[in-house]
Every structure is written in C-alpha cells, then in structure tokens.
Design a protein around this motif. Sequence first.
Motif, PDB file in Angstrom:
ATOM      1  N   GLN A  50       0.821  -1.206   0.000  1.00 44.04           N
ATOM      2  CA  GLN A  50       0.000   0.000   0.000  1.00 44.04           C
ATOM      3  C   GLN A  50       0.857   1.258   0.000  1.00 44.04           C
ATOM      4  OE1 GLN A  50      -3.379   0.195  -0.179  1.00 44.04           O
ATOM      5  NE2 GLN A  50      -3.480  -2.026  -0.349  1.00 44.04           N
ATOM      6  N   MET A  51       0.249   2.348  -0.469  1.00 43.69           N
ATOM      7  CA  MET A  51       0.831   3.684  -0.348  1.00 43.69           C
ATOM      8  C   MET A  51      -0.136   4.518   0.487  1.00 43.69           C
ATOM      9  SD  MET A  51       3.683   3.706  -2.153  1.00 43.69           S
ATOM     10  CE  MET A  51       4.145   5.281  -2.859  1.00 43.69           C
ATOM     11  N   SER A  52       0.390   5.390   1.328  1.00 39.68           N
ATOM     12  CA  SER A  52      -0.469   6.254   2.134  1.00 39.68           C
ATOM     13  C   SER A  52       0.228   7.587   2.376  1.00 39.68           C
ATOM     14  CB  SER A  52      -0.806   5.587   3.472  1.00 39.68           C
ATOM     15  OG  SER A  52       0.372   5.380   4.232  1.00 39.68           O
ATOM     16  N   VAL A  53      -0.562   8.610   2.654  1.00 39.30           N
ATOM     17  CA  VAL A  53       0.002   9.908   3.029  1.00 39.30           C
ATOM     18  C   VAL A  53       0.247   9.863   4.534  1.00 39.30           C
ATOM     19  CG1 VAL A  53      -0.340  12.394   3.097  1.00 39.30           C
ATOM     20  CG2 VAL A  53      -1.217  11.084   1.168  1.00 39.30           C
ATOM     21  N   ALA A  54       1.524   9.871   4.922  1.00 40.34           N
ATOM     22  CA  ALA A  54       1.869   9.789   6.342  1.00 40.34           C
ATOM     23  C   ALA A  54       1.603  11.115   7.046  1.00 40.34           C
ATOM     24  CB  ALA A  54       3.330   9.379   6.517  1.00 40.34           C
ATOM     25  N   LEU A 174      -1.711   0.762  -7.818  1.00 41.29           N
ATOM     26  CA  LEU A 174      -2.213   1.361  -6.585  1.00 41.29           C
ATOM     27  C   LEU A 174      -2.632   2.796  -6.893  1.00 41.29           C
ATOM     28  CD1 LEU A 174       0.605   0.120  -4.180  1.00 41.29           C
ATOM     29  CD2 LEU A 174      -1.575  -0.976  -4.655  1.00 41.29           C
ATOM     30  N   HIS A 175      -3.867   3.136  -6.577  1.00 39.93           N
ATOM     31  CA  HIS A 175      -4.419   4.447  -6.908  1.00 39.93           C
ATOM     32  C   HIS A 175      -4.642   5.265  -5.633  1.00 39.93           C
ATOM     33  CE1 HIS A 175      -5.143   2.897 -10.973  1.00 39.93           C
ATOM     34  NE2 HIS A 175      -5.519   1.799 -10.366  1.00 39.93           N
ATOM     35  N   LEU A 176      -4.071   6.457  -5.611  1.00 38.88           N
ATOM     36  CA  LEU A 176      -4.199   7.342  -4.450  1.00 38.88           C
ATOM     37  C   LEU A 176      -5.051   8.546  -4.838  1.00 38.88           C
ATOM     38  CD1 LEU A 176      -3.025   7.552  -1.511  1.00 38.88           C
ATOM     39  CD2 LEU A 176      -1.315   9.095  -2.462  1.00 38.88           C
ATOM     40  N   ASP A 177      -6.035   8.867  -4.000  1.00 38.81           N
ATOM     41  CA  ASP A 177      -6.925  10.009  -4.242  1.00 38.81           C
ATOM     42  C   ASP A 177      -7.248  10.634  -2.884  1.00 38.81           C
ATOM     43  OD1 ASP A 177      -8.791  11.849  -5.018  1.00 38.81           O
ATOM     44  OD2 ASP A 177     -10.028  10.458  -6.171  1.00 38.81           O
ATOM     45  N   CYS A 178      -6.532  11.714  -2.558  1.00 37.14           N
ATOM     46  CA  CYS A 178      -6.644  12.321  -1.219  1.00 37.14           C
ATOM     47  C   CYS A 178      -7.060  13.784  -1.300  1.00 37.14           C
ATOM     48  CB  CYS A 178      -5.305  12.271  -0.484  1.00 37.14           C
ATOM     49  SG  CYS A 178      -4.711  10.603  -0.186  1.00 37.14           S
ATOM     50  N   CYS A 193      -5.394   8.367   4.563  1.00 34.24           N
ATOM     51  CA  CYS A 193      -5.619   8.256   3.129  1.00 34.24           C
ATOM     52  C   CYS A 193      -4.689   7.194   2.565  1.00 34.24           C
ATOM     53  CB  CYS A 193      -5.392   9.607   2.451  1.00 34.24           C
ATOM     54  SG  CYS A 193      -5.745   9.566   0.702  1.00 34.24           S
ATOM     55  N   ASN A 194      -5.255   6.094   2.058  1.00 38.78           N
ATOM     56  CA  ASN A 194      -4.477   4.975   1.527  1.00 38.78           C
ATOM     57  C   ASN A 194      -4.859   4.690   0.088  1.00 38.78           C
ATOM     58  OD1 ASN A 194      -3.206   4.267   4.086  1.00 38.78           O
ATOM     59  ND2 ASN A 194      -5.265   3.657   4.719  1.00 38.78           N
ATOM     60  N   THR A 195      -4.026   3.896  -0.561  1.00 38.53           N
ATOM     61  CA  THR A 195      -4.331   3.473  -1.924  1.00 38.53           C
ATOM     62  C   THR A 195      -5.328   2.327  -1.893  1.00 38.53           C
ATOM     63  OG1 THR A 195      -2.411   1.997  -1.841  1.00 38.53           O
ATOM     64  CG2 THR A 195      -2.122   4.132  -2.907  1.00 38.53           C
TER      65      THR A 195
END
Length: 198
Positions: A50-54, A174-178, A193-195
């Motif tokens: 996963q990718m996330s905004v830390a 992996l799609h990120l939309d924050c 906010c995660n992918t």
Amino acid sequence: MKKPTLGPRRRTNPLVWCLAIICAVLTVVVIITGIVVFIGYMVARPKVPQMSVANARIDTLYYDMVSLLTVKISIVIKAENDNARARAYFYKTSYALSFHGVKVAYLNADPFEVPKNSSTELYYQVESSPIPLTPEEGERVEAGLKNSNVTFELKGNTRTRWRVWVIGSVRFWLHLDCRLKLPVDGTTIYPKCNTKSR
C-alpha cells in the motif's frame, strides 16, 4: 435359424488414443498446478502493498492582490509492504498535487524496493511557481485563509510487484486520491488516506 454374421471388429485409431492420453495428462497437470497454487497462497497469505500519506503541512503560503498563489508544502508518502515472505518493488510512481483542479506540482519517485514486512517513506518538499488563479479560485483561497485551512488534492498511481512463493510474480496498480485540508499556520496533519488496488 441363421446366426447373425459379425463383421470385422473396428479398431480405434492410434491417433485418437494419443489425443486421449495427452488430454488426460494435461488435466492431471492442471489439477496438480491448481492444488500447488492454492497451498502456496494459503501458506504465504500475500497482502497487497500500500501507499499512504503519512503527513503533510503548509510551510509557506502567499496570495497577493493580483490573484497569484505561491505555496511551499511538505508531504511524506509511505510505501508499506506487510508481506512477511516477499520484498515489494514500487515503480511508475507519479502523483499530482492540485488546488481545485489547478496543478501545483508533480510528485514522482524512481523505482525502489521495500523489504519484507517493512515500510519506506518518501519525502517531498513542493514549492510552486506563482500560480495565476481565476476570480473564483481566488475566492476559495480567501475563504480558506479565513477558515485557517486550504484544501489541496493529491491524486496519482504507483505500480507494485512482488513474488509470492510458487505462485510467481504478482502486479497491481495502486491508486491514491486524497483531499488534504492543510492548516495555514503550518500545523502538520496526519490524514487517513491509503491506496486502493484495482
């Protein structure tokens, strides 16, 4: 009574026998492969990285009377690999930071690897050139300044790949939309906010 006359027995063509044997072998191979893959999946229990905004914050924000917006924003994006038995590779990482559809900056990363059951943080310090805004966009900035926060959008994709025991290599987008609601006083936020893989 006359006995029925039997003609010569018809033998099955050897080619038909060969095809039947090949089909039987292929069926057994497919069944065994399915069992091996299922057992491998149950043993490895693969998890999609996963990718996330830390975290994120506004370092500086300047908006002048001629509707020019200049911002400096710090963003930390975390790449997580929860697989205990496989390293994960992240590549084609590209995100766009926008203010109500107006592009502020692009956040890209070279391909990188995250070890088993670990994470890696990507640090971005985004500094825009002066962005001309329409009167409507300028009103949004002014409203945000009055409310002590300004909203930005962060959207983009990352490609990930990892190897799962006998199953082989697995790939996902992996799609990120924050939506980042950032305080103008420089306070750091920690958005959830995660992918989501597709």
